[in-house]
Motif scaffolding. Structure first.
Motif, mmCIF file in Angstrom:
data_model
loop_
_atom_site.group_PDB
_atom_site.id
_atom_site.type_symbol
_atom_site.label_atom_id
_atom_site.label_comp_id
_atom_site.label_asym_id
_atom_site.label_seq_id
_atom_site.Cartn_x
_atom_site.Cartn_y
_atom_site.Cartn_z
ATOM 1 N N ILE A 167 8.125 -3.338 -3.830
ATOM 2 C CA ILE A 167 8.726 -4.617 -4.221
ATOM 3 C C ILE A 167 9.213 -4.547 -5.661
ATOM 4 C CG2 ILE A 167 7.287 -5.836 -2.591
ATOM 5 C CD1 ILE A 167 5.662 -6.878 -4.941
ATOM 6 N N GLU A 168 9.838 -5.617 -6.090
ATOM 7 C CA GLU A 168 10.604 -5.602 -7.340
ATOM 8 C C GLU A 168 9.919 -4.943 -8.527
ATOM 9 O OE1 GLU A 168 10.207 -8.301 -5.513
ATOM 10 O OE2 GLU A 168 12.043 -9.436 -5.299
ATOM 11 N N GLN A 169 8.663 -5.320 -8.768
ATOM 12 C CA GLN A 169 8.049 -4.787 -9.992
ATOM 13 C C GLN A 169 7.467 -3.408 -9.801
ATOM 14 O OE1 GLN A 169 8.223 -7.888 -10.482
ATOM 15 N NE2 GLN A 169 8.092 -8.223 -12.654
ATOM 16 N N GLY A 170 7.558 -2.882 -8.619
ATOM 17 C CA GLY A 170 6.988 -1.564 -8.387
ATOM 18 C C GLY A 170 5.682 -1.595 -7.628
ATOM 19 N N GLY A 171 5.259 -2.789 -7.194
ATOM 20 C CA GLY A 171 4.065 -2.837 -6.360
ATOM 21 C C GLY A 171 4.380 -2.237 -4.998
ATOM 22 N N LEU A 172 3.366 -1.698 -4.356
ATOM 23 C CA LEU A 172 3.577 -1.035 -3.069
ATOM 24 C C LEU A 172 2.702 -1.685 -2.007
ATOM 25 C CD1 LEU A 172 5.240 1.496 -2.241
ATOM 26 C CD2 LEU A 172 3.097 2.732 -2.246
ATOM 27 N N LEU A 173 3.324 -2.094 -0.913
ATOM 28 C CA LEU A 173 2.567 -2.616 0.221
ATOM 29 C C LEU A 173 2.651 -1.574 1.317
ATOM 30 C CD1 LEU A 173 1.083 -5.075 1.484
ATOM 31 C CD2 LEU A 173 3.280 -5.729 2.439
ATOM 32 N N ILE A 174 1.493 -1.037 1.670
ATOM 33 C CA ILE A 174 1.515 0.067 2.615
ATOM 34 C C ILE A 174 0.673 -0.298 3.831
ATOM 35 C CG2 ILE A 174 -0.417 1.231 1.467
ATOM 36 C CD1 ILE A 174 1.009 3.860 2.141
ATOM 37 N N ARG A 204 2.592 11.354 -9.012
ATOM 38 C CA ARG A 204 2.413 12.072 -10.288
ATOM 39 C C ARG A 204 0.927 12.124 -10.613
ATOM 40 N NH1 ARG A 204 7.483 10.274 -13.069
ATOM 41 N NH2 ARG A 204 8.976 11.767 -12.284
ATOM 42 N N GLN A 205 0.567 11.604 -11.761
ATOM 43 C CA GLN A 205 -0.853 11.706 -12.115
ATOM 44 C C GLN A 205 -1.666 10.531 -11.606
ATOM 45 O OE1 GLN A 205 0.530 12.182 -15.985
ATOM 46 N NE2 GLN A 205 -0.379 14.182 -16.332
ATOM 47 N N ALA A 206 -0.979 9.509 -11.068
ATOM 48 C CA ALA A 206 -1.719 8.336 -10.602
ATOM 49 C C ALA A 206 -2.352 8.622 -9.256
ATOM 50 C CB ALA A 206 -0.772 7.156 -10.482
ATOM 51 N N VAL A 246 -4.023 -2.002 5.841
ATOM 52 C CA VAL A 246 -2.990 -2.577 4.976
ATOM 53 C C VAL A 246 -3.543 -2.586 3.566
ATOM 54 C CG1 VAL A 246 -1.640 -4.619 4.393
ATOM 55 C CG2 VAL A 246 -2.126 -4.116 6.775
ATOM 56 N N ALA A 247 -2.708 -2.214 2.613
ATOM 57 C CA ALA A 247 -3.160 -2.297 1.223
ATOM 58 C C ALA A 247 -1.978 -2.624 0.329
ATOM 59 C CB ALA A 247 -3.778 -0.966 0.785
ATOM 60 N N PHE A 248 -2.259 -3.407 -0.679
ATOM 61 C CA PHE A 248 -1.237 -3.684 -1.695
ATOM 62 C C PHE A 248 -1.720 -3.118 -3.018
ATOM 63 C CE2 PHE A 248 2.076 -5.404 -4.047
ATOM 64 C CZ PHE A 248 1.583 -6.093 -5.152
ATOM 65 N N ILE A 249 -0.894 -2.274 -3.636
ATOM 66 C CA ILE A 249 -1.255 -1.684 -4.931
ATOM 67 C C ILE A 249 -0.209 -2.130 -5.948
ATOM 68 C CG2 ILE A 249 -1.687 0.462 -6.173
ATOM 69 C CD1 ILE A 249 -1.619 0.745 -2.504
ATOM 70 N N PRO A 250 -0.598 -2.987 -6.877
ATOM 71 C CA PRO A 250 0.392 -3.480 -7.830
ATOM 72 C C PRO A 250 0.867 -2.376 -8.774
ATOM 73 C CG PRO A 250 -1.791 -4.411 -8.264
ATOM 74 C CD PRO A 250 -1.920 -3.546 -7.071
ATOM 75 N N ASP A 251 2.104 -2.462 -9.204
ATOM 76 C CA ASP A 251 2.676 -1.568 -10.208
ATOM 77 C C ASP A 251 2.571 -0.096 -9.882
ATOM 78 O OD1 ASP A 251 1.098 -3.711 -12.572
ATOM 79 O OD2 ASP A 251 3.154 -3.777 -11.816
ATOM 80 N N PHE A 252 2.471 0.270 -8.631
ATOM 81 C CA PHE A 252 2.204 1.674 -8.349
ATOM 82 C C PHE A 252 3.425 2.561 -8.619
ATOM 83 C CE2 PHE A 252 -0.388 4.934 -6.830
ATOM 84 C CZ PHE A 252 0.384 5.796 -6.088
ATOM 85 N N ASP A 253 4.601 2.044 -8.309
ATOM 86 C CA ASP A 253 5.783 2.894 -8.410
ATOM 87 C C ASP A 253 6.809 2.207 -9.295
ATOM 88 O OD1 ASP A 253 8.268 4.131 -6.027
ATOM 89 O OD2 ASP A 253 7.825 4.658 -8.100
ATOM 90 N N PRO A 254 6.658 2.296 -10.606
ATOM 91 C CA PRO A 254 7.511 1.499 -11.494
ATOM 92 C C PRO A 254 9.002 1.773 -11.331
ATOM 93 C CG PRO A 254 6.055 2.966 -12.747
ATOM 94 C CD PRO A 254 5.679 3.098 -11.338
ATOM 95 N N ASP A 255 9.363 3.028 -11.073
ATOM 96 C CA ASP A 255 10.805 3.254 -11.080
ATOM 97 C C ASP A 255 11.302 4.100 -9.929
ATOM 98 O OD1 ASP A 255 10.465 5.705 -13.783
ATOM 99 O OD2 ASP A 255 9.694 5.647 -11.728
#
Lengths: 757, 437
Positions: free
Chosen positions: A339-346, A365-367, A407-416
């Motif tokens: 989603i917009e800010q880079g959060g990931l819903l998987i 990457r390192q995350a 289902v999991a939501f991880i905020p800010d996971f993929d910024p760009d």
């Protein structure tokens, strides 16, 4: 030892011509051997490292370790500097040793350092810094002559001094210069393998290579210090004149494999470097593990070293290795939504009936995010059915256990969106397995919609999923503020003198505008008013021809405003209001229908009776003559804000007088342009319009706008198609409710209490 | 008024090009007005594809009489009754209307021309009397203006966005709300409304039009001579020839009629009875309906004869071969012209007991009613009239005379003058002045 231009051949930098002069005009002091502390002034050469660190080269008595000193002779600026000294090869005069000290000039706050005074051992020696500075490379070169065989130890000490504290590019450059000065060439780097997380794998050969873990200095476009784990292997082509090595370099910052030119290693007898071979092979993260695996069997080293290199050999290569596992473990991803800010819903399923997988991590990457503690499980009987009795799950799966979905939501996971994302399976006694994850870019609303629609809404796990994942998703969602993409005028030109603009907001559900424009034209007050029609670029683009035709036919003055970064009708209304040229605006959602003529005039009169800091809304009626909106009241129960009369017959309003309300209705209201413009947008995320509208109305209230509603002025609003009761709608509502409450509960509570007081 | 009263009658079709009661009624009014002294009427009818139009204008003539003109219009939104081609309206219709500068503009349909035509003419002629005649419930009901529910075929008594949505699940209540507001607001630009039946007028009043603006004036017939009764050949003495006249749409109940005929026992029906179907436009109906009709007619054997379509001018001739006229519509009907024609020619009627039919056919005086949609009840009526020869004579004696077109025009004229008088006595003359709250 002091430098004199005539005494020292071979130095690389020009030295001051006025050798031997210390204080201005004062003769050179002679050394005295009295017992009293006499200030002794010598000269020294400064080699700045960065804005606050200077290496000082001078001569005197032996000093080692941190020495107390004064900056510029100021007793208010004491400090300690690490010092290394060495016996002079060619001692003259009083000075028996040369020294290098690293002075921190931070306390000077930008003032120039002119002198340092060493105090200790009963003496005080001041070194005045010569105005001409020396560069680290020059100093390094000079050291070779000055320190002779002691050079490696001195360089080591200087490296040690510079390593302390935060690392910086200039520090690294200086360190490289010192290391470089005495380093000997030894071998080459032939393969450089990049990894996604910034580590680098090297393969090459050298004569003196030492296996094990050490620190190395990478030279090139981006100097870096890295930890190096290396193991050796035999190479036939070297004729016993060296060994091959495989090494893993790890640094706090990602290592630049392209810019790497050489690597410096500290060996027994000093620094050595290996250059990157001209025809080196540069491997991508996809290919590097392959090379590491190929050499693994031949490597010799300690268990720890081999272990690290093995770990490198089994890194992610962009392939799905889970689906081919011999173990009874399978996973699939149904959707990964960014989603917009880079959060990931998987969302997907994991079938692991024997619990063979120790940990499941989402990696980029390192995350690394451990999924098992955070995900919510969902029943997937279809997965049980699909794999029951089939390889590799040869025995029957438990028919009563279906909670394979997740289902999991991880905020800010993929910024760009700039690096691959994958899932890593940690399996005891086996290399990790991987599953690529390819996210799709969607809006946060679409992400929630897809998630809710993909599971049976009656599943018991839905509430948990909503609470743990979807609510945080929406709560953290923020979109770019909407703006004006373009303005176009159609129809007649309004002659001026109007004080109120009608701003109509379209959304992406608006498909036809004919009836609304006609109804506006049939109202004599609106016919002559300036009108703004704002909406998403796509809708405006599709409708502009139609709107132009209607504006010309009915003789209306309409400004079409295309809105960029559009999320909902409120964006259109706010952006549209910004374009208005009058002090007062009436906001009107295109989903509404005027019920009677003169409604705008009546809102306007009511607004004129109050001052400009008022917002007034009419009552909204459903298509079946029941009440849709009739103001709010603050109440002790029900989250503090209760709606009046919703669902009651419209006739209920006949006996009610205009009243104040804690918040107005932004779908239809009149207020000053300044108020709505000041609102701005900080892009609070909601799924639907209900809570979004209320959020905006409360923000206006908080900004000091008093709100009123008029039961006698009525506007119609039918139930929108998606407002119908279907199961996922119910959940979407509860998400919005939760997000809204989190944002506003306190404020509303305060409003209730201040009203009660 | 010393000057000639100029009237513009607007219809959605010209009777020489399209068959339908509304076209006939409106054209009869036009002819009736022109038969009165001091009145000049012009008739403007909509025409559309496949008729080709002129490139530069929407107006055309097709060699009609000088007082008839056609307006080509194709870009019609059937849901909103809206004409998307507002350019033609502005450029051609308004220009024409300004040129003839009528005192009265009388719309007999919005279909095809769009409500925008009404708006444009009101704008262009603020002082004219604008009259709208309703021939069905098109403004209220999206189901062909019939007010019959789609799924069940049941009669609909009241429209609302939610109810209409049940008939059209793919159309949201919000759209019906917009339709209702748009259509009604546009219609409110007119000065008065005319309905040929009280039944229809009451429906429109219930829908929200001001009762003060609603007037009932029957459609006028323009027929010279009533057809003499059928000549009974020789031995046959029964009045046993039944006929259906009209369009073969599913709402006309032809299937009910044929079913009823099949139920009459052979000994009652005899050799002399016959049902004659004079039905037009079967080929425009949905294929399943066409197939069903054909099958029903075939199965009915010799009892039923299908004669296909007919020109309205043939009616007197056709009536000569007919004793009874059956109007078995399953929708409310307004004032079917076939009822007026049957009254004129003295052919007693058998009709459904609802709506405009029940209003225009007094039970036991102009004809007999049967329960709508019930073939058994209609069959009972057949048995009754075939078994009792005096019923026909008795009814024929008590049937009322329909309104002639000139008388109809006179009634309209009185209404026009009343409206124009009110205009000239009102202050100013602003748009919307005449609306009643």
């Amino acid at each position: 030892m002091m430098y004199r231009g005539d005494e020292e051949p071979g130095t690389r930098e020009p030295l001051p011509k006025e050798a031997g002069v210390t204080a201005k005009g004062a003769p050179r002091p002679s050394s005295r051997r009295e017992g009293a502390v006499q200030p002794v002034v010598e000269t020294a050469i400064a080699c700045p490292i960065n804005e606050t660190l200077i290496l000082i080269l001078g001569s005197g008595v032996p000093m080692n370790g941190p020495q107390p000193l004064l900056l510029n002779g100021d007793p208010a600026l004491p400090g300690k500097a690490p010092v290394v000294s060495w016996p002079l090869v060619d001692a003259k005069g009083r000075a028996s040793h040369g020294f290098v000290a690293l002075v921190f000039t931070g306390p000077l706050k930008g003032e120039r350092l002119n002198a340092v005074t060493f105090r200790g051992q009963g003496r005080s020696v001041t070194y005045r810094l010569l105005p001409d500075l020396m560069r680290p490379a020059a100093l390094a070169g000079a050291l070779g002559d000055l320190a002779g065989p002691g050079m490696p130890a001195v360089v080591d000490a200087i490296i040690g001094m510079l390593s302390a504290g935060p690392m910086s590019r200039r520090k690294l450059a200086a360190m490289t210069a010192f290391v470089e000065a005495g380093a000997k060439a030894d071998g080459f780097i032939e393969i450089i393998g990049a990894f996604e997380d910034g580590d680098v794998y090297l393969q090459g050969w050298s004569q003196e290579m030492s296996a094990g873990v050490s620190r190395v200095l990478i030279g090139g476009a981006t100097p870096q210090i890295a930890e190096c784990t290396a193991a050796a292997f035999d190479r036939q082509d070297l004729n016993n004149n060296g060994k091959g090595y495989a090494a893993l370099l790890v640094a706090p910052e990602p290592i630049d494999p392209f810019g790497m030119q050489r690597v410096y290693v500290r060996s027994r007898d000093g620094w050595r470097y290996a250059d990157v071979y001209e025809q080196r092979l540069l491997a991508s993260p996809r290919d590097t593990p392959g090379y590491a695996r190929a050499i693994l069997p031949k490597l010799r080293g300690s268990a720890e070293v081999i272990g690290r290199l093995r770990e490198a050999a089994y890194r992610y290569e962009g392939l799905d290795t889970v689906s081919a596992l011999a173990l009874p473990v399978r996973m699939a991803i149904d959707h990964a939504l960014r989603i917009e800010q880079g959060g990931l819903l998987i969302s997907g399923w994991l079938l692991d009936p024997d619990h063979r997988v120790e940990a499941i991590k989402l990696r980029r990457r390192q995350a690394s995010v451990d999924l098992k503690p955070i995900w919510s499980r969902i029943d997937r009987p279809d997965v049980t059915r699909a794999f029951d009795g089939k390889a590799p799950f040869l025995s029957q799966l438990d028919p009563d256990r279906h909670s394979h979905g997740f289902v999991a939501f991880i905020p800010d996971f993929d910024p760009d969106g700039s690096a691959p994302i994958y899932i890593e399976f940690a399996i005891p006694h086996a290399p990790p397995a991987y599953l690529p994850v390819v996210p799709k870019r969607v809006s946060y609303r679409e992400a929630v919609t897809r998630q809710l629609k993909s599971i049976s809404a009656r599943a018991t796990s839905v509430s948990e999923l909503v609470e743990r994942h979807l609510i945080p998703l929406v709560a953290s969602a923020a979109t770019k503020p909407a703006g004006v993409e373009g303005v176009e005028h159609v129809g007649t030109l309004v002659s001026g003198g109007a004080d109120t603009t009608l701003v109509i907001g379209l959304d992406d559900q608006t498909t036809d505008i004919t009836t609304l424009v006609a109804l506006l034209a049939l109202d004599p007050q609106i016919r002559v008013a300036p009108i703004i029609l704002a909406g998403p670029e796509q809708a405006i683009g599709e409708l502009r021809g139609e709107i132009r035709r209607l504006a010309e036919f009915y003789g209306l003055s309409i400004d079409l405003v295309a809105v960029s970064a559009f999320s909902d009708v409120f964006d259109a209304l706010i952006v549209g209001a910004n374009v208005a040229k009058t002090d007062r605006v009436v906001l009107f959602s295109a989903a509404l229908v005027p019920a009677e003529r003169g409604w705008l005039g009546r809102l306007r009169s009511a607004h004129q009776e109050h001052d400009a800091s008022v917002i007034i809304s009419p009552a909204l009626i459903y298509e079946d003559d029941s009440i849709r909106w009739a103001g709010y009241r603050l109440s002790g129960e029900e989250d503090g804000l209760a709606e009046n009369y919703v669902g009651y017959p419209a006739a209920t309003l006949d006996s009610i007088a205009p009243s104040a309300t804690p918040a107005a209705n932004l779908e239809c209201c009149i207020l000053s342009k300044a108020s709505i413009v000041a609102l701005g947008q900080d892009g609070h995320g909601y799924l639907g319009n209900r809570e979004k509208g209320l959020d905006l109305a409360l923000r206006l209230a908080r900004a000091g706008l008093k709100a009123w509603w008029l039961p006698g002025v009525r506007v119609l609003g039918a139930e929108a198609p998606q407002d119908g009761i279907n199961a996922w709608e119910v959940h979407a509502r509860s998400v919005d409710r939760a997000v809204f409450t989190a944002r506003w509960a306190e404020t509303i509570h305060a409003m209730v209490h201040s009203e009660a007081a | 008024m010393t000057e000639e009263l100029r009237v513009l009658v607007i219809s959605h079709g010209h009777p020489s090009l399209s068959l339908g009661g509304g076209e006939i009624a409106s054209h009869n009014l036009h002819k009736g007005l022109n038969a009165l002294a001091g009145i000049k009427s012009v008739y403007l009818a909509r025409v559309g594809s496949p008729t080709p139009r002129h490139a530069g204008t929407a107006l055309m003539s097709l060699r009609q009489s000088a007082s008839d003109i056609l307006f080509h219009s194709d870009d019609f939104d059937h849901f909103y009754l809206s004409n998307r081609n507002t350019d033609d309206i502005r450029r051609d219709l308004v220009r024409f209307v300004r040129d003839i500068n009528p005192h009265v503009v009388h719309f007999h349909h919005i279909l095809g021309l769009g409500l925008e035509a009404l708006y444009a003419i009101r704008e262009a002629l603020p002082d004219a009397a604008i009259v709208v005649t309703f021939h069905e419930f098109l403004s209220i009901c999206h189901h062909h203006g019939q007010m019959v529910k789609i799924k069940s075929g049941q009669l609909c008594r009241r429209a609302s966005p939610t109810d209409c949505h049940s008939c059209f699940p793919e159309i949201a209540p919000a759209s019906f709300l917009k339709r209702e507001r748009f259509v009604r607001s546009m219609l409110e630009l007119a000065d008065v409304y005319v309905s040929p039946s009280r039944f229809l007028a009451e429906r429109y009043a219930a829908w929200g039009l001001s009762p003060d603006k609603l007037f009932v004036i029957e459609n006028g017939l323009a027929i010279r001579e009533p057809a003499p009764p059928r000549v009974l050949p020789g031995a046959e003495q029964r009045r046993s020839r039944f006929a259906f006249f009209g369009q073969m749409t599913p709402f006309k109940g032809v299937d009910v009629l044929i079913d009823a005929v099949a139920r009459v026992p052979e000994r009652i029906w005899g050799e002399d009875s016959r049902l004659m179907i004079f039905g037009a436009n079967l080929e425009y109906q949905p294929p399943e309906f066409q197939a069903r009709m054909k099958k029903l007619i075939d199965d009915a054997g010799s009892r039923v004869r299908f004669y296909g379509s007919y020109q309205n001018s043939e009616m007197p001739e056709l009536m000569q071969t007919v004793d009874w006229v059956v109007v078995p519509s399953i929708w409310w009907e307004n004032s079917p012209v076939v009822i007026q024609e049957a009254l004129f020619h003295g052919r007693p009627l058998l009709c459904s007991n609802i709506g405009g039919m029940a209003e225009k056919v007094r039970n036991g005086q102009d004809g007999l009613h049967f329960r709508v949609g019930s073939p058994e009840d209609l069959a009972d009526r057949f048995v009754e009239v075939l078994s009792n020869g005096h019923v026909w004579e008795s009814l024929r004696g008590s049937m009322q005379r329909p309104l002639g077109h000139v008388d109809c025009a006179e009634q309209h004229l009185a209404l026009y003058r009343a409206v124009l008088d009110r205009h000239s006595h009102a202050d100013g003359g602003e748009v919307g002045q005449l609306e009643r709250a």
